[in-house]
Motif scaffolding. Sequence first.
Motif, PDB file in Angstrom:
ATOM      1  N   THR A  21       0.841  -1.203   0.000  1.00 25.22           N
ATOM      2  CA  THR A  21       0.000   0.000   0.000  1.00 25.22           C
ATOM      3  C   THR A  21       0.872   1.246   0.000  1.00 25.22           C
ATOM      4  OG1 THR A  21      -1.693  -1.205   1.228  1.00 25.22           O
ATOM      5  CG2 THR A  21      -1.884   1.192   1.197  1.00 25.22           C
ATOM      6  N   GLY A  22       1.942   1.207   0.770  1.00 27.44           N
ATOM      7  CA  GLY A  22       2.879   2.332   0.809  1.00 27.44           C
ATOM      8  C   GLY A  22       3.473   2.610  -0.562  1.00 27.44           C
ATOM      9  N   GLN A  23       3.837   1.540  -1.260  1.00 22.86           N
ATOM     10  CA  GLN A  23       4.377   1.696  -2.620  1.00 22.86           C
ATOM     11  C   GLN A  23       3.374   2.381  -3.536  1.00 22.86           C
ATOM     12  OE1 GLN A  23       5.835  -1.838  -4.540  1.00 22.86           O
ATOM     13  NE2 GLN A  23       7.258  -2.308  -2.885  1.00 22.86           N
ATOM     14  N   LEU A  40       8.987   2.747 -10.179  1.00 29.43           N
ATOM     15  CA  LEU A  40       8.663   1.648 -11.090  1.00 29.43           C
ATOM     16  C   LEU A  40       9.926   0.884 -11.490  1.00 29.43           C
ATOM     17  CD1 LEU A  40       5.982   3.434 -13.293  1.00 29.43           C
ATOM     18  CD2 LEU A  40       5.593   1.783 -11.436  1.00 29.43           C
ATOM     19  N   PHE A  41      11.018   1.606 -11.710  1.00 32.15           N
ATOM     20  CA  PHE A  41      12.302   0.964 -12.026  1.00 32.15           C
ATOM     21  C   PHE A  41      12.791   0.150 -10.834  1.00 32.15           C
ATOM     22  CE2 PHE A  41      16.994   1.211 -11.754  1.00 32.15           C
ATOM     23  CZ  PHE A  41      17.308   0.415 -12.847  1.00 32.15           C
ATOM     24  N   ALA A  66      14.712  -1.319 -22.155  1.00 29.94           N
ATOM     25  CA  ALA A  66      13.922  -0.556 -23.131  1.00 29.94           C
ATOM     26  C   ALA A  66      12.994   0.452 -22.459  1.00 29.94           C
ATOM     27  CB  ALA A  66      13.101  -1.510 -24.000  1.00 29.94           C
ATOM     28  N   GLU A  67      12.432   0.092 -21.313  1.00 25.89           N
ATOM     29  CA  GLU A  67      11.464   0.965 -20.655  1.00 25.89           C
ATOM     30  C   GLU A  67      12.110   2.074 -19.816  1.00 25.89           C
ATOM     31  OE1 GLU A  67       7.484   0.789 -17.823  1.00 25.89           O
ATOM     32  OE2 GLU A  67       8.450  -1.069 -18.412  1.00 25.89           O
ATOM     33  N   PHE A  68      13.259   1.767 -19.181  1.00 33.03           N
ATOM     34  CA  PHE A  68      13.816   2.701 -18.207  1.00 33.03           C
ATOM     35  C   PHE A  68      15.231   3.196 -18.476  1.00 33.03           C
ATOM     36  CE2 PHE A  68      10.894  -0.075 -15.759  1.00 33.03           C
ATOM     37  CZ  PHE A  68      10.026   0.877 -15.269  1.00 33.03           C
ATOM     38  N   VAL A  69      16.070   2.385 -19.118  1.00 38.38           N
ATOM     39  CA  VAL A  69      17.505   2.683 -19.144  1.00 38.38           C
ATOM     40  C   VAL A  69      17.981   3.351 -20.424  1.00 38.38           C
ATOM     41  CG1 VAL A  69      19.823   1.694 -18.923  1.00 38.38           C
ATOM     42  CG2 VAL A  69      17.956   0.800 -17.519  1.00 38.38           C
TER      43      VAL A  69
END
Length: 134
Positions: A21-23, A40-41, A66-69
């Motif tokens: 829940t904290g996340q 998210l990463f 592909a999504e983050f780096v």
Amino acid sequence: MAPVDVSLWGESIDRLLGCKTGQLVFEDFLRTQYSEENLLFWVACEAFKKIGSEAELRAAARRIHAEFVRVHAPRQINIDCETREEIGKNISQPRPNCFDRAQRLIYGLMENDCYPRFLKSEMYQALLEQAEQR
């Protein structure tokens, strides 16, 4: 949401990240700051380390890259060129720790910048007040 959970989030970023829940609440806050890619990463890296199959590891590594780096990734994280290049070189033969350096950098950014702002935010303060009234 248990009242205890909310107050525990203020003790450390690890308490916050250790609670699902904290996340989610932290992600909502980060979205208002245009920086949810950091969390998210971090979450993606935590899941990546638990992958057992080599084929799954390679597929997940490519997906995270592909999504983050990679440069101009849809949710590009803010890391130095050296770290970005190192990951790029290791992506064809990824190991469970191939994102560790970048994950540490992003964790530090969240701990020292995003997390203190979250604790001061109206969002967190309102949740804390609600929890204390129960």
